[in-house]
Design a protein around this motif. Structure first.
Motif, PDB file in Angstrom:
ATOM      1  N   PHE A 306      24.063  24.181  25.665  1.00 25.16           N
ATOM      2  CA  PHE A 306      25.278  24.683  26.313  1.00 25.16           C
ATOM      3  C   PHE A 306      26.259  25.134  25.243  1.00 25.16           C
ATOM      4  O   PHE A 306      26.439  24.465  24.222  1.00 25.16           O
ATOM      5  CB  PHE A 306      25.918  23.580  27.156  1.00 25.16           C
ATOM      6  N   GLU A 307      26.904  26.271  25.471  1.00 31.74           N
ATOM      7  CA  GLU A 307      27.933  26.751  24.554  1.00 31.74           C
ATOM      8  C   GLU A 307      29.160  27.148  25.350  1.00 31.74           C
ATOM      9  O   GLU A 307      29.083  27.965  26.261  1.00 31.74           O
ATOM     10  CB  GLU A 307      27.432  27.962  23.764  1.00 31.74           C
ATOM     11  N   LYS A 308      30.302  26.535  25.011  1.00 30.81           N
ATOM     12  CA  LYS A 308      31.553  26.835  25.695  1.00 30.81           C
ATOM     13  C   LYS A 308      32.176  28.064  25.051  1.00 30.81           C
ATOM     14  O   LYS A 308      32.472  28.064  23.853  1.00 30.81           O
ATOM     15  CB  LYS A 308      32.501  25.639  25.594  1.00 30.81           C
ATOM     16  N   ARG A 309      32.369  29.102  25.830  1.00 31.69           N
ATOM     17  CA  ARG A 309      32.900  30.353  25.297  1.00 31.69           C
ATOM     18  C   ARG A 309      34.273  30.660  25.873  1.00 31.69           C
ATOM     19  O   ARG A 309      34.588  30.277  26.999  1.00 31.69           O
ATOM     20  CB  ARG A 309      31.946  31.511  25.607  1.00 31.69           C
ATOM     21  N   ILE A 310      35.062  31.373  25.083  1.00 36.95           N
ATOM     22  CA  ILE A 310      36.381  31.819  25.527  1.00 36.95           C
ATOM     23  C   ILE A 310      36.231  33.225  26.090  1.00 36.95           C
ATOM     24  O   ILE A 310      35.855  34.156  25.376  1.00 36.95           O
ATOM     25  CB  ILE A 310      37.382  31.798  24.362  1.00 36.95           C
ATOM     26  N   GLU A 311      36.517  33.368  27.357  1.00 35.54           N
ATOM     27  CA  GLU A 311      36.321  34.658  28.009  1.00 35.54           C
ATOM     28  C   GLU A 311      37.414  35.647  27.619  1.00 35.54           C
ATOM     29  O   GLU A 311      38.564  35.269  27.398  1.00 35.54           O
ATOM     30  CB  GLU A 311      36.308  34.473  29.532  1.00 35.54           C
ATOM     31  N   GLN A 312      37.030  36.914  27.541  1.00 32.68           N
ATOM     32  CA  GLN A 312      37.970  37.975  27.212  1.00 32.68           C
ATOM     33  C   GLN A 312      38.891  38.231  28.390  1.00 32.68           C
ATOM     34  O   GLN A 312      38.443  38.337  29.529  1.00 32.68           O
ATOM     35  CB  GLN A 312      37.204  39.259  26.858  1.00 32.68           C
ATOM     36  N   GLU A 321      43.140  47.124  40.932  1.00 34.49           N
ATOM     37  CA  GLU A 321      43.638  46.603  42.208  1.00 34.49           C
ATOM     38  C   GLU A 321      43.560  45.079  42.288  1.00 34.49           C
ATOM     39  O   GLU A 321      44.359  44.455  42.985  1.00 34.49           O
ATOM     40  CB  GLU A 321      42.865  47.218  43.374  1.00 34.49           C
ATOM     41  N   VAL A 322      42.588  44.496  41.586  1.00 35.39           N
ATOM     42  CA  VAL A 322      42.371  43.055  41.660  1.00 35.39           C
ATOM     43  C   VAL A 322      42.037  42.532  40.265  1.00 35.39           C
ATOM     44  O   VAL A 322      41.332  43.193  39.504  1.00 35.39           O
ATOM     45  CB  VAL A 322      41.206  42.716  42.633  1.00 35.39           C
ATOM     46  N   VAL A 323      42.557  41.362  39.921  1.00 40.75           N
ATOM     47  CA  VAL A 323      42.148  40.667  38.703  1.00 40.75           C
ATOM     48  C   VAL A 323      41.708  39.260  39.087  1.00 40.75           C
ATOM     49  O   VAL A 323      42.221  38.670  40.033  1.00 40.75           O
ATOM     50  CB  VAL A 323      43.292  40.593  37.658  1.00 40.75           C
ATOM     51  N   ASN A 324      40.724  38.737  38.357  1.00 42.46           N
ATOM     52  CA  ASN A 324      40.259  37.369  38.624  1.00 42.46           C
ATOM     53  C   ASN A 324      40.521  36.440  37.441  1.00 42.46           C
ATOM     54  O   ASN A 324      40.005  35.331  37.382  1.00 42.46           O
ATOM     55  CB  ASN A 324      38.775  37.360  38.992  1.00 42.46           C
ATOM     56  N   ALA A 325      41.340  36.918  36.499  1.00 42.55           N
ATOM     57  CA  ALA A 325      41.766  36.110  35.352  1.00 42.55           C
ATOM     58  C   ALA A 325      43.085  36.687  34.865  1.00 42.55           C
ATOM     59  O   ALA A 325      43.460  37.814  35.213  1.00 42.55           O
ATOM     60  CB  ALA A 325      40.717  36.135  34.245  1.00 42.55           C
ATOM     61  N   MET A 326      43.790  35.902  34.057  1.00 41.85           N
ATOM     62  CA  MET A 326      45.079  36.348  33.553  1.00 41.85           C
ATOM     63  C   MET A 326      44.913  37.573  32.669  1.00 41.85           C
ATOM     64  O   MET A 326      44.207  37.533  31.660  1.00 41.85           O
ATOM     65  CB  MET A 326      45.725  35.220  32.751  1.00 41.85           C
ATOM     66  N   PRO A 327      45.545  38.713  33.010  1.00 38.82           N
ATOM     67  CA  PRO A 327      45.348  39.929  32.216  1.00 38.82           C
ATOM     68  C   PRO A 327      46.113  39.882  30.900  1.00 38.82           C
ATOM     69  O   PRO A 327      47.108  39.177  30.758  1.00 38.82           O
ATOM     70  CB  PRO A 327      45.913  41.024  33.129  1.00 38.82           C
ATOM     71  N   ILE A 328      45.644  40.652  29.951  1.00 39.60           N
ATOM     72  CA  ILE A 328      46.275  40.729  28.643  1.00 39.60           C
ATOM     73  C   ILE A 328      47.407  41.749  28.683  1.00 39.60           C
ATOM     74  O   ILE A 328      47.350  42.735  29.426  1.00 39.60           O
ATOM     75  CB  ILE A 328      45.234  41.109  27.562  1.00 39.60           C
TER      76      ILE A 328
END
Length: 391
Positions: A306-312, A321-328
Motif C-alpha cells: 500500500f502506498e499513501k499518495r497525495i492527490e493533485q 461545473e462540478v468539483v469533487n476535491a478542493m480546487p487549486i
C-alpha cells in the motif's frame, strides 16, 4: 433471546486484540517504548505540540483561536454570510430575523466606532499583518457600514433580500445597485488574512524545532471544526501545512487523523509527570494504529504494498461545473477558483471551513521563505476599499 458469544471464544478473541494485556496491545506498547526517541507531533484543532523524544519536554504553538486577531477578522468574514442567512430565515417564515437584523446593525455600528489603525497596529499587533493595518481598517469599516446600510434598507424593502438581488448586488457585483466591493472579495480577503497569520506562525515554529521529518510520527487528534470535517489528508488543514514545512520529506503514511484521540490542552504539560504519561499514551496510540503496517511488511513482503499518495488538486476553469476535491488557486486574480473554494467548504461536510483561504497563502509563504510581506492576498492586495471615516 439475545445472542451472546460463548465466553471461551470471547477469551480467545481478547487474548490477541482487546484485553489490556493482549498480544496486540503488548506489541503496541513495546513499539512505542522502542521508538521513544523518535519525534512525535500532536496536532489538535487549535495547537501543535511536539514531543521531541528521549524524555525531553514538549513545545507547542497555538495556531488558531487563542491567537491575536482571529475572532476580530473572522467576525468580519461572517458578515458575508449573515445577510444571506437572514434572507433564508425570512423565506422560511422566521419572524425573529428582523430583530436579529437590527441587532446586527447596531453591533456593526459599535465595531465601526472601535475600529482604527491604532487598534490593529498596537492592540491586535499581528506580525503577518504588519503594514496592512490601514487597509484592514478600511476593509472592516466598509464591511460593517455596508452590512448595516443594506440591512436597514432591507428591513424597509424586503425585496432586497431576494437571492437573485443579493447575488448580483451584494455577493458578486455587476448588478444595477452593486456595492463598491463585492462581499465575495471581502470573504476571500478575510479568510486569507486569517490564514496568513496562522500559517506564518506555524511555519516559523515548525522550522525552529529541528525536526527529523522522515522519522516524525504525527497524530491529528480530536475535532476540527464540524464533527464530520478534516477526516482525510485532502480535507484537513494540518496535513498540507506539515508537508510543506517538511520540504515534502514527511511520509504521509506516518500521519494519522484520529478524531477519537484525546486532544489535551498544552497548559497541562507543565506537570512533568502528566506530560510523561500523556506522551507514552500518544506513542502507544500511534503504534496502535500503525503496528499492523510493520507486521504486514514482515508477513507478506512479496505482495503489492500500500502506498499513501497525495492527490493533485483540480483546476477550475470557465467550463467547470462540478468539483469533487478542493480546487487549486493559480493566482490572486483566480476569482472563480477562490469563490469555488468558499462554496466547497460550505457544501462538503468533510471540509474544514478554514481551508478556503489557506492553500494559496501556504504556497506563497513556502515559496518565499515564510515572508508574509511578499504574499498576495485575494480580495485585498489588488482591491481598493473606501477609506474609513475614522482611522
Amino acid at each position: 433471546m439475545r445472542y451472546e458469544p460463548n465466553p471461551h471464544f470471547m477469551r480467545l478473541f481478547e487474548l490477541f486484540t482487546s484485553a489490556p494485556d493482549s498480544i496486540g496491545r503488548n506489541l503496541q506498547r513495546r513499539l512505542g517504548e522502542a521508538h521513544s526517541d523518535s519525534p512525535l507531533l500532536l496536532a489538535t484543532g487549535t495547537d501543535l505540540v511536539l514531543f521531541p523524544g528521549g524524555g525531553r519536554p514538549p513545545s507547542s504553538v497555538d495556531f488558531r483561536k487563542g491567537t491575536r486577531g482571529f475572532f476580530e477578522i473572522t467576525a468580519i468574514s461572517h458578515l458575508g454570510l449573515a445577510i444571506p442567512y437572514l434572507a433564508r430565515l425570512r423565506e422560511l417564515g422566521d419572524m425573529s430575523c428582523k430583530a436579529a437584523g437590527r441587532e446586527l446593525i447596531a453591533q456593526c455600528r459599535v465595531v465601526q466606532d472601535l475600529n482604527s489603525v491604532s487598534y490593529w497596529r498596537d492592540e491586535v499587533a499581528v506580525t503577518a499583518w504588519r503594514g496592512h493595518e490601514e487597509k484592514i481598517t478600511d476593509l472592516v469599516d466598509y464591511t460593517c457600514a455596508t452590512t448595516a446600510d443594506f440591512l436597514e434598507r432591507a428591513i424597509e424593502n424586503p425585496r432586497l433580500l431576494d437571492f437573485e438581488h443579493l447575488r448580483a448586488n451584494l455577493l458578486e457585483g455587476g448588478g444595477p445597485d452593486a456595492v463598491p466591493v463585492p462581499f465575495n472579495d471581502v470573504m476571500a480577503a478575510t479568510f486569507a488574512l486569517s490564514a496568513l497569520d496562522s500559517v506564518h506562525r506555524s511555519l516559523e515554529w515548525l522550522h525552529e524545532q529541528s525536526i527529523d521529518w522522515k522519522k516524525l510520527m504525527v497524530i491529528v487528534a480530536g475535532g476540527a471544526g464540524r464533527p464530520s470535517a478534516g477526516l482525510t489528508w485532502q480535507s484537513n488543514n494540518v496535513c498540507p501545512l506539515l508537508y510543506e514545512a517538511s520540504g515534502h520529506e514527511l511520509d504521509p503514511a506516518r500521519l494519522i487523523i484520529a478524531p477519537t484521540a484525546p486532544a489535551i490542552e498544552p497548559e497541562k504539560f507543565a506537570d512533568s509527570e502528566f506530560c510523561a504519561r500523556a506522551e507514552a499514551r500518544y506513542r502507544e496510540f500511534w503504534y496502535g494504529c500503525l503496528s499492523s503496517v510493520e507486521m504486514s511488511r514482515l508477513m507478506w513482503p512479496d505482495y503489492p504494498a500500500f502506498e499513501k499518495r497525495i492527490e493533485q488538486a483540480p483546476v477550475v476553469d470557465d467550463d467547470t461545473e462540478v468539483v469533487n476535491a478542493m480546487p487549486i488557486v493559480r493566482s490572486v486574480d483566480d476569482k472563480r477558483a477562490i469563490v469555488t473554494r468558499l462554496r466547497y467548504v460550505m457544501e462538503d461536510p468533510a471540509a474544514q471551513i478554514a481551508t478556503a483561504g489557506m492553500q494559496f497563502v501556504l504556497d506563497q509563504l513556502s515559496a518565499n521563505g515564510n515572508r508574509p510581506e511578499l504574499v498576495e492576498i485575494p480580495g485585498f492586495t489588488h482591491t481598493s476599499y473606501p477609506a474609513a471615516a475614522m482611522s
